[in-house]
Write an enzyme that holds these catalytic residues in place. Structure first.
Site, PDB file in Angstrom:
ATOM      1  CD  GLU B  50      -2.891  -0.461   2.527  1.00 23.83           C
ATOM      2  OE1 GLU B  50      -2.617   0.491   3.288  1.00 23.83           O
ATOM      3  OE2 GLU B  50      -3.705  -1.341   2.804  1.00 23.83           O
ATOM      4  CG  ASP B  61      -3.120   8.812   7.913  1.00 19.49           C
ATOM      5  OD1 ASP B  61      -3.059   7.585   8.092  1.00 19.49           O
ATOM      6  OD2 ASP B  61      -3.430   9.331   6.824  1.00 19.49           O
TER       7      ASP B  61
END
Lengths: 406, 282
Positions: B50, B61
């Protein structure tokens, strides 16, 4: 522009069922948050259908916030500008000193209906943070406010107010350390505390249904102004003017007039000037993109990275704008202008001197546009500008800009 | 074109093991070292990569990947540069699937149709767009499908039974189960809860189910690998890259490779090493 687009019969009917205002708005959030905003939408629809919700909201606006706020004819400013009559909608006289409290009262009622036990919010200038801390104190709920470290430095009085009101103020050190970064951090908190936390978004932006419900709670400004100007002048105003960061005070004033023959001007913050990189005018200097849950005009580079905004006003220092404004801009219904830091500072001082009102730096941008417009109109024309916040919080910023040691 | 993702999941199924999915931010710590970092992931035993497209405002995040985004953007990473790096990787590795993970705005700015065409041409295999839920992904997925790219979707602890069919319905490649309601790199889920969620998702879709968020160590990876078709590790690798970059380490790729190898060994052994009911896990 959208010349071929078919407009709905009423410009007040948006958003559609999926939260879109034309090509703008929507629900661009992580899957973790999606069920939460669907819950919020369901609860808001239920509240809209519940007369007891409206009754409680109206009661709190009257007895706790102090509404209706006056509509004031600024006689000396009008004479000084030598043109149209200038009225101010005095939302700076609300409890906590700005329009932000209208929305916070409404969202707190929703939070309580949903059984949420913890409140979070982002804030730029601190007005929304203070308003959120205020309603959280009244509800007896713990409250965490995210605020950019840079804004904490320039808005110390509001930081202290929030603390007095029992809120925890968390400094956000990432990115530009201003409003957009505070919103990122609030979203990170929300996605981590999905079960008990209600996020009170402070402006008419974010994922659907926030832009709609914030607008609805703020539309009390326009509904009152409409009645008041008809009482004072026997007719609707010719022009409405309001400052725009995310755009909640502006959409609150404009929305009840969207279907009427009334000119509307939203005023973005031009910072050091639109020809520089240091401004916060996302309509004038940005293009459509996706940030913070909605599609709207954003200041960004060619690669879709978000640019840092600049305004002397912490409340306008944001690289985006609410999606309904993006749509009203795209269809040409509302005219969007801008005012620089210097123009806002000059208007700030002018209002102090002529009317004995210290405005916040945010509405000082709207006053700058009024100063440009009023002299170009005949004396029988009527302008209503939203004085959406008071300037006590800004005296340190203004003193520094004017070279006055405090 | 060949479906590299399907081929890799089929291989792992034949070997009766979970796939190891490793996340790094593209261009972290800089674009020059990106080929070496990708090669290190493969050499260490990553089955799927990824690749995070950096964004100024990575709202989902945690601090580790935020820092990776900043390092990458500071080094001048653009979406065009990432696709060029993908093409360069693909010239050396025809088998390892590459999924671009990130936020929608850089793709929107690039142009969704142009992105799908260029991404497919570069050898990318699919996307995970964090802020594009099923309600909004109609503006991207048809273009991806037209170019043979997978649209991986996320399911989360808040995705309830009523919503799950709609979430997995439009997914392709695999379903990514976000094991923790939260941001990347924070906390970790309860293994029993995760196993139950994986079973629930697998009942709703024939696609493989990957589990990520909060998995940092070989032991944690092994625990999840017993239940899931793939295990995703991200923040721990990004933290390692950040520390190595800050220390100006010359062996950054070797450190990455060694760390990934530890994860890969653990994942490969996981289903052989399931403790008997009488044994107590350490």
């Amino acid at each position: 522009m959208a010349t071929a687009a078919v407009q709905p019969a009423s410009l007040r009917s948006g958003p559609d069922a999926r939260g879109h205002f034309g090509a703008f708005g929507g629900r661009y959030v992580a899957e973790t948050l999606m069920p939460l905003i669907l819950d919020l939408e369901r609860e808001y629809r239920a509240a809209q259908a519940d007369p007891a919700f409206a009754a409680e909201f109206d009661h709190l606006l009257k007895d706790y916030v102090g509404r209706p706020s006056p509509l004031y004819f600024a006689e000396r400013l009008t004479r000084d500008l030598g043109g149209a009559k200038v009225y101010f909608k005095r939302d700076e006289l609300n409890h906590t000193g700005a329009h932000k409290i209208n929305n916070c009262v409404g969202q707190m009622l929703l939070a309580q209906r949903m059984g949420k036990t913890r409140i979070i919010a982002e804030t730029g200038a601190g007005q929304h943070g203070v308003a959120t801390a205020t309603v959280a104190a009244r509800a007896g709920l713990p409250c965490t406010i995210y605020m950019g470290a840079r804004d904490i430095a320039r808005q110390a009085p509001n930081v202290f107010r929030m603390k007095l009101l029992g809120a925890e103020v968390r400094a956000v050190e990432s990115g530009s350390k201003t409003l957009k970064d505070a919103m990122n951090e609030a979203l990170r908190d929300w996605v981590t505390n999905v079960h008990d936390t209600f996020y009170i978004i402070g402006t008419a932006a974010g994922p659907h249904p926030y832009p709609e419900l914030v607008r609805d709670f703020q539309s009390v400004i326009g509904r009152e102004a409409r009645e008041q100007i008809v009482a004072a002048e026997g007719r609707l105003p010719d022009v409405l003017v309001a400052a725009i960061g995310g755009g909640s005070n502006a959409i609150g004033l404009f929305h009840p007039f969207l279907d009427d023959d009334v000119r509307m001007i939203g005023v973005e913050a031009a910072g050091h000037g639109l020809d520089t990189a240091a401004h916060a005018a996302s309509l004038a200097g940005g293009r459509p993109g996706v940030l913070h849950g909605n599609k709207t005009f954003l200041l960004q580079d060619d690669d879709g990275q978000i640019a840092e905004a600049h305004s002397i006003s912490a409340g306008l220092d944001y690289p985006g704008i609410g999606p309904e404004h993006a749509w009203l801009h795209s269809i040409g219904r509302v005219e969007y202008q801008s005012a620089t830091d210097a123009e806002a500072l000059a208007s700030f001082q002018k209002l102090c001197a002529l009317e004995g009102i210290i405005p916040a730096l945010e509405p000082a941008h709207a006053i700058a546009a009024v100063e440009r417009l009023a002299p170009t109109l005949p004396a029988d024309r009527v302008i209503v500008a939203n004085l959406c916040g008071r300037g006590d919080k800004d005296i340190f910023t203004v003193a520094e800009a004017l070279g006055f040691g405090l | 074109m060949t479906d590299r993702l399907a081929a890799r999941f089929a291989l792992c199924a034949r070997e009766d093991r979970a796939a190891l999915v490793t996340f790094v931010t593209a261009g972290d710590p800089d674009l020059d070292r990106m080929p070496a970092v990708l090669a290190a992931l493969v050499a260490g035993g990553a089955d799927v990569i990824e690749l995070g497209m950096p964004f100024t405002d990575p709202m989902a995040d945690g601090p580790a990947i935020q820092a990776g985004n900043i390092r990458s953007l500071s080094s001048g990473t653009t979406l065009a540069a990432v696709l060029a790096a993908v093409a360069a990787f693909r010239a050396t590795d025809a088998a390892t699937p590459l999924i671009l993970m990130g936020y929608f705005n850089p793709i929107l700015a690039y142009g969704v149709e142009r992105f799908a065409a260029d991404a497919a041409a570069s050898g990318l295999d699919g996307t995970i767009v964090v802020d594009l839920p099923p309600e909004e992904d109609g503006e991207l997925t048809p273009h991806l499908a037209a170019h043979g790219l997978h649209a991986v979707r996320l399911a989360t602890p808040t995705t309830d039974a009523a919503r799950l069919p709609a979430v997995v319905g439009g997914a392709s490649g695999f379903v990514y189960y976000v094991a923790v309601a939260g941001i990347t790199g924070a906390g970790s889920g309860d293994t029993a809860d995760i196993a139950a969620a994986v079973a629930r998702i697998k009942a709703a879709t024939p696609l493989p189910v990957a589990v990520g968020f909060g998995i940092r160590t070989p032991a944690q990876a092994a625990e999840i690998a017993v239940h899931a078709d793939a295990v995703v590790v991200g923040s721990a690798i990004v933290s390692l890259i950040g520390a190595a970059a800050a220390a100006r380490a010359n062996d950054l790729p070797e450190q990455v490779e060694a760390f990934v190898r530890g994860l890969a060994v653990a994942v490969r052994r996981a289903r052989q090493a399931v403790p008997a009911p009488t044994e107590v896990a350490a």
